[in-house]
Design a protein around this motif. Structure first.
Motif, PDB file in Angstrom:
ATOM      1  N   ALA A 148      37.903  17.077  32.785  1.00 42.87           N
ATOM      2  CA  ALA A 148      37.095  15.885  32.484  1.00 42.87           C
ATOM      3  C   ALA A 148      35.605  16.189  32.659  1.00 42.87           C
ATOM      4  N   LEU A 179      42.969  18.005  35.728  1.00 41.37           N
ATOM      5  CA  LEU A 179      42.475  16.798  35.064  1.00 41.37           C
ATOM      6  C   LEU A 179      41.012  16.538  35.423  1.00 41.37           C
ATOM      7  N   HIS A 204      49.023  26.032  37.073  1.00 41.82           N
ATOM      8  CA  HIS A 204      49.821  24.885  36.638  1.00 41.82           C
ATOM      9  C   HIS A 204      50.764  25.271  35.490  1.00 41.82           C
ATOM     10  N   GLY A 220      47.769  20.065  38.721  1.00 42.14           N
ATOM     11  CA  GLY A 220      47.660  19.137  37.596  1.00 42.14           C
ATOM     12  C   GLY A 220      46.540  18.135  37.801  1.00 42.14           C
ATOM     13  N   ILE A 221      46.456  17.564  38.984  1.00 46.03           N
ATOM     14  CA  ILE A 221      45.391  16.605  39.294  1.00 46.03           C
ATOM     15  C   ILE A 221      44.036  17.298  39.295  1.00 46.03           C
TER      16      ILE A 221
END
Length: 109
Positions: free
Chosen positions: A16, A12, A59, A8-9
């Motif tokens: 981005a 992100l 994920h 998940g991190i």
């Protein structure tokens, strides 16, 4: 759950970067065929797309696995759900990787 948190991190971060790369040119131009194919020929960007594919697939299917295991609990169900989600994950990653390879102009055979 650690896998879920890490992916998940990671997702992100790479998404981005992907969004920032899309902001370099107007959105409608970034969707033109020539520009999309040019993205696949840019090796660092193709690696970014592959990492997005892998992280999101892991994920998402891990999240689906957790949801299905919370619905019902037995050893057989857990085994079935685990095999099903791993197969789905491999299928999505394989097909997405194939798309990146073909769009990059490489041959599979």
């Amino acid at each position: 759950m650690k896998i879920h948190y890490i992916t998940g991190i990671g997702a992100l971060f790479v998404v981005a970067v992907h969004i920032m790369m899309r902001l370099v040119m107007p959105y409608n131009l970034s969707l033109e065929y020539e520009n999309v194919i040019a993205n696949y020929h840019n090796l660092p960007y193709a690696v970014l797309l592959e990492s997005i594919l892998v992280l999101i697939a892991i994920h998402g299917f891990n999240g689906l696995r957790i949801i299905l295991l919370e619905m019902r609990q037995s050893k057989n169900w857990e085994g079935f759900v685990t095999i099903l989600t791993i197969a789905g994950m491999i299928g999505i990653i394989g097909y997405g990787t194939r798309t990146i390879i073909v769009a990059n102009g490489l041959s599979l055979g």
